[in-house]
Design a protein around this motif. Structure first.
Motif, PDB file in Angstrom:
ATOM      1  N   HIS A 115      29.716  42.651  33.412  1.00 39.84           N
ATOM      2  CA  HIS A 115      30.179  41.622  34.352  1.00 39.84           C
ATOM      3  C   HIS A 115      30.129  42.135  35.808  1.00 39.84           C
ATOM      4  O   HIS A 115      30.227  41.360  36.758  1.00 39.84           O
ATOM      5  CB  HIS A 115      31.620  41.211  33.997  1.00 39.84           C
ATOM      6  CG  HIS A 115      32.642  42.252  34.353  1.00 39.84           C
ATOM      7  ND1 HIS A 115      32.832  43.396  33.575  1.00 39.84           N
ATOM      8  CD2 HIS A 115      33.525  42.316  35.385  1.00 39.84           C
ATOM      9  CE1 HIS A 115      33.803  44.105  34.132  1.00 39.84           C
ATOM     10  NE2 HIS A 115      34.247  43.466  35.232  1.00 39.84           N
ATOM     11  N   LEU A 116      29.966  43.479  35.982  1.00 36.87           N
ATOM     12  CA  LEU A 116      29.906  44.034  37.336  1.00 36.87           C
ATOM     13  C   LEU A 116      28.649  43.537  38.059  1.00 36.87           C
ATOM     14  O   LEU A 116      28.649  43.412  39.310  1.00 36.87           O
ATOM     15  CB  LEU A 116      29.921  45.560  37.279  1.00 36.87           C
ATOM     16  CG  LEU A 116      31.219  46.189  36.698  1.00 36.87           C
ATOM     17  CD1 LEU A 116      31.070  47.688  36.598  1.00 36.87           C
ATOM     18  CD2 LEU A 116      32.417  45.831  37.591  1.00 36.87           C
ATOM     19  N   ASN A 117      27.605  43.261  37.289  1.00 39.96           N
ATOM     20  CA  ASN A 117      26.373  42.756  37.909  1.00 39.96           C
ATOM     21  C   ASN A 117      26.612  41.414  38.580  1.00 39.96           C
ATOM     22  O   ASN A 117      26.126  41.142  39.690  1.00 39.96           O
ATOM     23  CB  ASN A 117      25.259  42.639  36.877  1.00 39.96           C
ATOM     24  CG  ASN A 117      24.768  44.007  36.423  1.00 39.96           C
ATOM     25  OD1 ASN A 117      24.777  44.957  37.240  1.00 39.96           O
ATOM     26  ND2 ASN A 117      24.350  44.116  35.190  1.00 39.96           N
ATOM     27  N   SER A 118      27.373  40.580  37.854  1.00 36.32           N
ATOM     28  CA  SER A 118      27.652  39.252  38.444  1.00 36.32           C
ATOM     29  C   SER A 118      28.543  39.376  39.695  1.00 36.32           C
ATOM     30  O   SER A 118      28.380  38.632  40.667  1.00 36.32           O
ATOM     31  CB  SER A 118      28.316  38.352  37.393  1.00 36.32           C
ATOM     32  OG  SER A 118      29.536  38.927  36.967  1.00 36.32           O
ATOM     33  N   ILE A 119      29.489  40.377  39.691  1.00 41.35           N
ATOM     34  CA  ILE A 119      30.346  40.577  40.857  1.00 41.35           C
ATOM     35  C   ILE A 119      29.516  41.057  42.057  1.00 41.35           C
ATOM     36  O   ILE A 119      29.686  40.606  43.206  1.00 41.35           O
ATOM     37  CB  ILE A 119      31.467  41.587  40.534  1.00 41.35           C
ATOM     38  CG1 ILE A 119      32.385  40.995  39.431  1.00 41.35           C
ATOM     39  CG2 ILE A 119      32.284  41.931  41.779  1.00 41.35           C
ATOM     40  CD1 ILE A 119      33.431  41.969  38.934  1.00 41.35           C
ATOM     41  N   LEU A 120      28.593  41.986  41.751  1.00 40.95           N
ATOM     42  CA  LEU A 120      27.750  42.532  42.813  1.00 40.95           C
ATOM     43  C   LEU A 120      26.897  41.434  43.446  1.00 40.95           C
ATOM     44  O   LEU A 120      26.688  41.391  44.662  1.00 40.95           O
ATOM     45  CB  LEU A 120      26.873  43.660  42.251  1.00 40.95           C
ATOM     46  CG  LEU A 120      25.887  44.292  43.238  1.00 40.95           C
ATOM     47  CD1 LEU A 120      26.647  44.948  44.410  1.00 40.95           C
ATOM     48  CD2 LEU A 120      25.035  45.343  42.519  1.00 40.95           C
ATOM     49  N   LEU A 154      32.059  44.579  49.399  1.00 45.08           N
ATOM     50  CA  LEU A 154      31.326  45.700  48.811  1.00 45.08           C
ATOM     51  C   LEU A 154      32.250  46.875  48.577  1.00 45.08           C
ATOM     52  O   LEU A 154      32.173  47.581  47.562  1.00 45.08           O
ATOM     53  CB  LEU A 154      30.155  46.118  49.719  1.00 45.08           C
ATOM     54  CG  LEU A 154      28.954  45.164  49.754  1.00 45.08           C
ATOM     55  CD1 LEU A 154      27.954  45.615  50.831  1.00 45.08           C
ATOM     56  CD2 LEU A 154      28.275  45.127  48.388  1.00 45.08           C
ATOM     57  N   GLN A 155      33.156  47.153  49.543  1.00 37.03           N
ATOM     58  CA  GLN A 155      34.101  48.255  49.380  1.00 37.03           C
ATOM     59  C   GLN A 155      35.018  47.996  48.158  1.00 37.03           C
ATOM     60  O   GLN A 155      35.312  48.913  47.385  1.00 37.03           O
ATOM     61  CB  GLN A 155      34.937  48.441  50.661  1.00 37.03           C
ATOM     62  CG  GLN A 155      34.138  48.983  51.830  1.00 37.03           C
ATOM     63  CD  GLN A 155      34.959  49.068  53.105  1.00 37.03           C
ATOM     64  OE1 GLN A 155      36.098  48.547  53.178  1.00 37.03           O
ATOM     65  NE2 GLN A 155      34.433  49.758  54.150  1.00 37.03           N
ATOM     66  N   HIS A 156      35.438  46.749  48.045  1.00 37.88           N
ATOM     67  CA  HIS A 156      36.278  46.396  46.891  1.00 37.88           C
ATOM     68  C   HIS A 156      35.500  46.602  45.573  1.00 37.88           C
ATOM     69  O   HIS A 156      36.038  47.120  44.600  1.00 37.88           O
ATOM     70  CB  HIS A 156      36.724  44.935  46.999  1.00 37.88           C
ATOM     71  CG  HIS A 156      37.517  44.488  45.818  1.00 37.88           C
ATOM     72  ND1 HIS A 156      38.805  44.960  45.546  1.00 37.88           N
ATOM     73  CD2 HIS A 156      37.212  43.608  44.819  1.00 37.88           C
ATOM     74  CE1 HIS A 156      39.244  44.420  44.465  1.00 37.88           C
ATOM     75  NE2 HIS A 156      38.274  43.560  43.977  1.00 37.88           N
ATOM     76  N   PHE A 157      34.210  46.225  45.628  1.00 36.35           N
ATOM     77  CA  PHE A 157      33.374  46.392  44.424  1.00 36.35           C
ATOM     78  C   PHE A 157      33.222  47.859  44.057  1.00 36.35           C
ATOM     79  O   PHE A 157      33.288  48.237  42.887  1.00 36.35           O
ATOM     80  CB  PHE A 157      31.997  45.758  44.688  1.00 36.35           C
ATOM     81  CG  PHE A 157      31.028  46.002  43.577  1.00 36.35           C
ATOM     82  CD1 PHE A 157      31.127  45.327  42.375  1.00 36.35           C
ATOM     83  CD2 PHE A 157      30.021  46.967  43.721  1.00 36.35           C
ATOM     84  CE1 PHE A 157      30.237  45.584  41.345  1.00 36.35           C
ATOM     85  CE2 PHE A 157      29.146  47.216  42.693  1.00 36.35           C
ATOM     86  CZ  PHE A 157      29.255  46.517  41.488  1.00 36.35           C
ATOM     87  N   ILE A 158      33.091  48.743  45.133  1.00 36.22           N
ATOM     88  CA  ILE A 158      32.956  50.187  44.869  1.00 36.22           C
ATOM     89  C   ILE A 158      34.235  50.717  44.266  1.00 36.22           C
ATOM     90  O   ILE A 158      34.224  51.546  43.330  1.00 36.22           O
ATOM     91  CB  ILE A 158      32.597  50.938  46.168  1.00 36.22           C
ATOM     92  CG1 ILE A 158      31.159  50.526  46.623  1.00 36.22           C
ATOM     93  CG2 ILE A 158      32.682  52.435  45.989  1.00 36.22           C
ATOM     94  CD1 ILE A 158      30.797  51.023  48.009  1.00 36.22           C
ATOM     95  N   HIS A 159      35.387  50.239  44.754  1.00 34.82           N
ATOM     96  CA  HIS A 159      36.666  50.675  44.207  1.00 34.82           C
ATOM     97  C   HIS A 159      36.786  50.285  42.733  1.00 34.82           C
ATOM     98  O   HIS A 159      37.219  51.100  41.907  1.00 34.82           O
ATOM     99  CB  HIS A 159      37.809  50.048  45.022  1.00 34.82           C
ATOM    100  CG  HIS A 159      39.163  50.401  44.509  1.00 34.82           C
ATOM    101  ND1 HIS A 159      39.716  51.679  44.627  1.00 34.82           N
ATOM    102  CD2 HIS A 159      40.096  49.628  43.840  1.00 34.82           C
ATOM    103  CE1 HIS A 159      40.908  51.703  44.087  1.00 34.82           C
ATOM    104  NE2 HIS A 159      41.158  50.441  43.583  1.00 34.82           N
TER     105      HIS A 159
END
Length: 816
Positions: free
Chosen positions: A15-20, A29-34
């Motif tokens: 599901h990280l792909n869909s978030i990215l 993007l910073q939140h996604f890296i966290h």
């Protein structure tokens, strides 16, 4: 955490792909890296946990396997010890086996040596005994000693030890050579002594020497000598019988019978002697020699018969005979036929002489067939000794089937028998035609007239035999004789050829002659066998000329009627009554011949079933009665077809010329048009018996048909009445259709009663004829249905009326 749970966590990271893909600025993007770092730590932790748990499980499994390896090492050591013990046991077993085999070999050598020594002792003893017995001419002891020597193994007689130790000064040669010389010399001596005993007819000495041949291994010489002895007996007895019969009336068939009796007695008596001292198979060799002698003697007897009777000359005369009477009967009319002076027939081919020759030949073949049955039975008995289930005779032994006399039967006797039988049948037919007589049917007509006039038809009992030409009785008598004679021969070829000849002669001669005579005596149109009106008129005239007859005196009335009938002059060939009478007799002749022939063949089929004769299938060595039955049944089938067709044709002519004109007159007053419009008073006054029209019709029908019923055969009469009924049913149908709007409900009831009474009276002698009126009965049935009854409610009736005709029949009533 298990492996499955870890894999599921890795799949959830997708599901990280869909978030990215939804991140649109730096903060996201910073939140996604966290989030990604947090998931990474969770994943690393899960992997380490999984690795630690898997390592512990694998270490435990390894330790368990190490423990089991230690246990298996101890088991492997025990197994090696067991293999060592087994190997030692196997080696010991091999040593024991070798020693046992050695002991067995030594024992066998000892037994062989012991047996050899005993055989040598027996050989020396029996050689000495045989030598002494031969010197003393004690042939029985000598042969017994030789038989003992012959039972010894052949290697004993030819061994070097025996050849070195057994010969003596009295018998210096080797034992094998001595034995061969003795057997050869004894065979000559025994043969000479047997022949001397046979010439002296000394049964004890014959048996004595005969039983010695097998002891010296010369069964074939013994059987040959014994066969010669038996054949000499047969030869001498046959010659004695022939010599004794000279100058007497003894038939050659009787000589052959005596020959076969001699052979059968010899075979029965001497077979026991042969079986006692020889194997049963040797009897077959004796039987072969006996059959050869039988062929010689049978051939000699038959050749004597042939020369004595000059059969070749008789056969030539028979073939040259041209049957003038039959030719004249087929080519000229009875008016042109006259008593022509013919050349007298050669006495050598007279019927009596040919009959005697055929009887003699049939007896010869009959005796041969019975002999074949006996010989085959004995052959199978000895051939299948000890196998009782294989004694059934399905074919002849080769000794019989290929014998010289069997060949003579096929090549000479059977053709002569066929030729003479065909001549005998045709000449008998010719003779029967010359003396043919037709019975006088006046008595039958008198009886029928009396019964009709006294209304006593119901009491008539048909005679057991109907009048027919004398030719029929003569021909059937001849056929019965020749067929019984042919069946008695047991020769399928003779029966088959005779059947073919018979069918040809019956078709081209007998049935053609009868058909020609029927054509010449066709009844004239609208003639009658008996005219009851004329008889009644003549009867009344005779009564008026004499003393008045009381009203109830039937006897005087019948006498007057008989006198009137006799005045018709049946003896006048030109009279109508005489023509019809002869025509009826000829029809009876065809019908009776067909019936008699069927009975004759039925009796022959029963005779074919008899088991004392051998019926070989033609041209093959196979017994087959079924094929013969089929041939006989085909004869009756074909002749019956011809007779039935001829009978139907000429009965139709009789119907057309005599009955059809009368039928129109009979039906004139039947079912008048004004008869079926009835009031209730008229219906109640109707007599329960037949109407006047029906009564008159039945009375005239009886007067017309009953004389024919008294004279004709049942088959002919049934055909005639069937034709009459066919036409009558059509006329009745036309009359009923003509009643449309001319009958009411009560009239149709009367019509139904009258028709039912008419049909019942007409078909009382043959119930099957009711089927000819089915259209009439269905028309009346439909017309009588009530207004509320439907045709469709009659169930599964087999309709012969079409739907249109049913509707028309329903509307016949004028008051519907």
């Amino acid at each position: 955490m298990t492996i499955d749970q870890t894999c599921q966590s890795l799949e959830d990271l997708g599901h990280l792909n869909s978030i990215l893909s939804r991140c649109s600025n730096v903060n996201e993007l910073q939140h996604f890296i966290h989030v990604l770092d947090s998931e990474k730590e969770k994943t690393d932790t899960a992997i380490r946990t999984l690795h630690n748990s898997s390592y512990k499980e694998e270490s435990a499994s390894i330790r368990e396997l190490e423990l089991k390896r230690v246990e298996l090492s101890g088991t492997l050591g025990n197994m090696k010890s067991l293999v060592s013990v087994t190997t030692e046991a196997h080696q010991l077993g091999d040593q024991i086996t070798t020693k046992v085999k050695y002991l067995d070999q030594e024992k066998t050598k000892v037994l062989q040596t012991y047996e050899f020594v005993n055989n040598v002792q027996v050989l020396k003893t029996e050689l000495a005994n045989a030598h002494l017995s031969i010197q003393n001419e004690d042939w029985l002891k000598a042969c017994e000693s030789i038989n003992v020597i012959r039972q010894l193994p052949d290697w004993v007689l030819t061994s070097r030890f025996v050849n070195a130790t057994v010969p003596t000064s009295a018998l210096p040669d080797e034992p094998k050579e001595v034995l061969e010389v003795w057997i050869k010399d004894l065979s000559q001596i025994l043969t000479k002594e047997f022949d001397r005993a046979a010439s002296e007819r000394n049964p004890d000495r014959i048996t004595y020497y005969f039983k010695l041949f097998p002891l010296v291994g010369q069964q074939s010489i013994g059987i040959k000598s014994y066969s010669s002895f038996i054949c000499n007996i047969i030869h001498e007895q046959s010659r004695l019988n022939m010599k004794t019969s000279q100058g007497t009336n003894t038939s050659h068939a009787f000589l052959i019978l005596k020959l076969f009796e001699t052979i059968s007695n010899i075979l029965i008596q001497h077979s026991n002697v042969i079986k006692k001292h020889y194997e049963p198979r040797y009897i077959l060799d004796v039987m072969q020699k006996i059959q050869n002698e039988c062929d010689l003697q049978c051939g000699l007897i038959f050749d004597t018969f042939w020369d004595t009777q000059r059969l070749d000359r008789v056969v030539n005369l028979v073939r040259e005979y041209d049957y003038p009477v039959l030719v004249e009967a087929l080519t000229t009319s009875s008016e042109d036929r006259s008593n022509v002076d013919r050349q007298p027939i050669d006495e050598r081919i007279s019927l009596s002489n040919i009959g005697d020759l055929l009887n003699e030949l049939a007896l010869i073949l009959n005796r041969w067939s019975m002999y074949c049955k006996f010989f085959s039975s004995k052959w199978n008995e000895f051939k299948n000794e000890g196998e009782p289930g294989k004694t059934e005779i399905t074919s002849l032994p080769e000794a019989l089937f290929n014998s010289a006399f069997m060949s003579k039967i096929k090549e000479r006797i059977n053709p002569v028998f066929d030729t003479l039988s065909t001549f005998y049948l045709r000449r008998s037919l010719e003779k029967a035609y010359e003396i043919e007589e037709f019975p006088n049917i006046t008595k039958n007509l008198n009886q029928s007239v009396q019964l009709v006039l006294t209304h006593s038809v119901e009491s008539f009992v048909p005679p057991s035999s109907k009048p027919a030409s004398s030719l029929i009785d003569d021909l059937v008598f001849v056929l019965n004789n020749i067929y019984k004679r042919a069946v008695s021969t047991g020769q399928s070829s003779i029966i088959n050829n005779l059947i073919n000849s018979t069918r040809r002669i019956l078709e081209t001669n007998f049935l053609s002659i009868v058909a020609k005579e029927l054509k010449e005596t066709h009844p004239r149109y609208n003639t009658q066998l008996i005219n009851f009106k004329t008889i009644l008129t003549n009867t009344a005239t005779a009564s008026r000329q004499g003393t008045p007859v009381p009203a109830n005196d039937d006897t005087s009335f019948i006498k007057s009627a008989t006198t009137a009938l006799q005045s018709l002059n049946l003896n006048n060939d030109e009279s109508n009554t005489a023509r019809i009478s002869k025509y009826l007799i000829l029809l009876n002749s065809i019908s009776l011949f067909d019936e008699y022939l069927s009975q004759l063949v039925s009796n022959l089929l029963n005779e074919v079933e008899t088991d004392y004769l051998v019926f070989l299938e033609e041209g093959e060595n196979r017994i087959n009665r079924l094929n013969l039955k089929v041939i006989l049944e085909n004869l009756t089938g074909k002749i019956h077809g011809i007779c039935d067709a001829s009978l139907t044709q000429h009965v139709r002519i009789l119907y057309t010329q005599v009955f059809k004109p009368r039928l129109t007159k009979l039906t004139v007053n039947l079912f008048a048009e004004n008869e079926f419009l009835l009031t209730l008073e008229e219906f109640d006054s109707i007599d329960s018996s037949n109407s006047d029209g029906v009564s008159t019709f039945l009375q005239e029908f009886t007067q017309l048909t009953f004389p024919y019923y008294a004279i004709m055969t049942q088959d002919s009469y049934n055909k005639l009445i069937a034709m009459f009924i066919d036409q009558l049913s059509k006329d009745l149908e036309e009359k009923i259709w003509s009643l449309e709007n001319k009958c009411n409900e009560l009239g149709l009831i009367k019509l139904e009663r009258s028709t039912s009474a008419l049909i019942t009276s007409l078909t009382k002698l043959n119930y099957k004829l009711r089927d000819r009126f089915v259209r009439v009965t269905q028309i009346i049935m439909v017309s009588n249905l009530g207004d509320d009854e439907e045709i469709d409610n009659l169930g599964e009736m087999h309709w012969v009326l079409t739907p249109t005709e049913r509707l028309k029949a329903r509307n016949l009533r004028v008051d519907r």
